[in-house]
Design an enzyme around this catalytic site. Structure first.
Site, PDB file in Angstrom:
ATOM      1  N   GLY A 149       1.059  -0.813  -0.070  1.00 34.49           N
ATOM      2  CA  GLY A 149       0.199  -0.025   0.042  1.00 34.49           C
ATOM      3  C   GLY A 149       1.251   1.007  -0.191  1.00 34.49           C
TER       4      GLY A 149
ATOM      5  N   GLY B 195       2.477   2.150   4.792  1.00 37.32           N
ATOM      6  CA  GLY B 195       3.453   0.813   5.235  1.00 37.32           C
ATOM      7  C   GLY B 195       4.006   1.125   6.381  1.00 37.32           C
TER       8      GLY B 195
ATOM      9  CD  GLU C  18       7.864  -6.293  -1.727  1.00 43.68           C
ATOM     10  OE1 GLU C  18       7.503  -4.588  -2.350  1.00 43.68           O
ATOM     11  OE2 GLU C  18       8.129  -6.313  -1.364  1.00 43.68           O
TER      12      GLU C  18
END
Length: 515
Positions: free
Chosen positions: A245, A250, A267
């Site tokens: 996201g 994150g 990621e």
């Protein structure tokens, strides 16, 4: 744009979604009568109402997954691979239906929806082979009559938080590897795209039934918003959390998992660039840039967002690119042959317009970017992709806007181009168009691109499953899918065995005692 063959005349998106879900074995109660309304970006209409998981229920779901892990870790890895092979077979059989559902729920063009399912099939093939290749090392030891080795054991319950733009493929990168590694999976899909997750779970259950003996809870779903995700992230019974996201999301996930000494696979954002050098094949560059910048309506983490063009080829390339931007078809990919579908929702559209306004304020010249087809679909957000010529890499160019905006910059020296390429907080993907081997090798060297992915004579998007996927800096540092990414789903153990009759100590330490 021509009408696309295969569109179901007189059938609403909601009706087609219901037919696909029912055909794949999803219980009607799982997509009707709930509180979470799902809307198709194709038309803006409500297509399902999904029951949500209450935050108070998350602990029980994780407990079920933990019990499944206790049993699954005892199954030999090649047998675990057989389950994943069967999942791949189910995906092959349902490729058309699941791919169509991706298009209806996310708005991707038909070939991209099918391509996402193919990616799932490919990672199942990869993981099946991996199930017979999970390996450790034998390590030279300084002690006589000793053997030292490294081995890998299942980590436990793996939490997977996926994003709307690849609603099922990214899950499969994590889950296929986790299953063969001996882990259970708790999956929280994006609250915007739970229907494809329900369909995937149904296909997994088909594979599990064929396999026989799969512990209940090996794959569980959590459908809901932030509070549900936080409960998953905070649970100490989940040693590994993979989250895809935004960088902001994150950062919160990473901090919360680290607080309990868990492991994160992050990621996150990608403000990806391509460099077009004087030696570039401009025809290849033109076609590659068009897909990388406009594909998936600019809603890929690997979307090309910055094009860095040498002065000597700028006037040969950019006018042709503008022409493509003005002519490319924008519309409903179910009813037309358009190559650009809608943005996911109104928030994405507003974010795009805000970025374009900031670009104008920073001296940029904006081509395109306006809303299209509003009269026929007022609740859907179709936009003309925007090409923005910028005088410098400032303002919105430094940020990632999840929309089809391509910022174009000029450069004079290769060193300047590399500095522009690396001069953003994100570090996911990058590429260079060049036939000069000095520039190619320089781009791939330690002083070149600082991204996790570096391509030559192709765009930054469209990664294959065989390579480890992920990036550096604010992209999070995680790696998923191919290569040795499987190690993130396991725990490493170093062992030493003394098969002699004495007890030599490491580093020559003497500790003699009378026995």
């Amino acid at each position: 744009m021509n009408e696309r063959p295969g569109a179901v005349a007189g059938t609403s998106v909601a009706e087609e979604v219901a037919a696909i879900l029912s055909g794949l074995g999803v219980d009607k109660a799982a997509f009707t009568g709930g509180t979470r309304v799902v809307r198709s970006p194709l038309t803006g209409e409500a297509i399902a109402a999904v029951p949500e998981t209450a935050p108070s229920e998350v602990a029980a779901v994780i407990g079920k997954a933990e019990a499944a892990f206790q049993a699954w870790r005892k199954v030999p890895a090649p047998q675990r691979g057989e389950l994943v092979r069967l999942l791949g077979e189910e995906l092959r059989a349902a490729k058309a239906e699941l791919g169509r559902l991706v298009t209806l729920e996310v708005g991707k063009i038909v070939s991209e929806g099918l391509g996402e399912v193919q990616e799932m099939i490919d990672i199942c093939d990869f993981a099946t082979g991996l199930s017979r290749q999970i390996y450790g090392l034998t390590i030279a030891t300084e002690r006589a009559d000793h053997r030292m080795m490294e081995q890998w054991h299942p980590a436990g319950v793996v939490g997977v938080i996926s994003a709307f733009n690849f609603p099922v493929a990214v899950w499969s990168w994590n889950a296929a590897l986790a299953f063969v590694c001996g882990d259970a999976v708790v999956w929280k899909p994006s609250e915007k795209t739970p229907l494809t997750a329900l369909a995937t779970q149904a296909l997994f259950q088909r594979a599990a039934k064929r396999f026989g003996g799969v512990p209940d809870g090996l794959l569980t779903l959590l459908i809901g918003g932030r509070e549900v995700g936080e409960a998953l992230v905070d649970d100490p019974r989940v040693p590994v959390v993979s989250a895809t996201g935004s960088t902001a999301m994150g950062r919160k996930v990473g901090e919360r998992v680290a607080r309990r000494f868990g492991r994160s696979i992050l990621e996150l954002g990608g403000n990806n660039a391509s460099i077009v050098t004087p030696s570039a094949d401009l025809d290849i560059a033109l076609r590659a840039v068009a897909f990388a910048a406009m594909g998936t309506a600019g809603q890929r983490c690997t979307t090309l967002r910055r094009l860095i063009v040498h002065d000597s080829v700028y006037d040969a390339l950019v006018p042709k690119l503008k022409k493509i931007y003005g002519a490319i078809g924008v519309g409903n990919p179910v009813t037309s042959d358009a190559l650009i579908g809608p943005l996911i929702d109104k928030g994405a559209y507003e974010g795009m317009q805000k970025a374009l306004g900031a670009a104008r304020s920073a001296g940029g010249t904006v081509h395109g970017g306006g809303r299209e087809r509003e009269a026929e679909a007022p609740e859907a957000y179709y936009v003309r992709p925007a090409l923005v010529e910028m005088p410098a890499q400032t303002g919105p160019v430094i940020e990632e806007t999840f929309a089809p905006i391509l910022y174009v910059l000029r450069y004079r020296s290769f060193e300047e181009a590399i500095a522009l390429q690396n001069g953003v907080p994100q570090g996911l993907s990058s590429s260079v168009f060049a036939t000069d081997m000095r520039e190619v090798e320089g781009f791939l060297s330690a002083t070149g691109s600082d991204c996790g992915i570096a391509n030559v004579n192709m765009g930054p998007s469209g990664a294959e499953i065989g390579g480890a996927f992920g990036g550096e800096k604010e992209t999070g540092g995680g790696r998923e899918s191919g290569s040795d990414a499987w190690k993130a789903y396991m725990r490493r153990q170093t062992s030493a065995i003394n098969y002699g009759r004495t007890l030599p100590l490491a580093q020559g330490v003497k500790f003699d005692v009378e026995g």
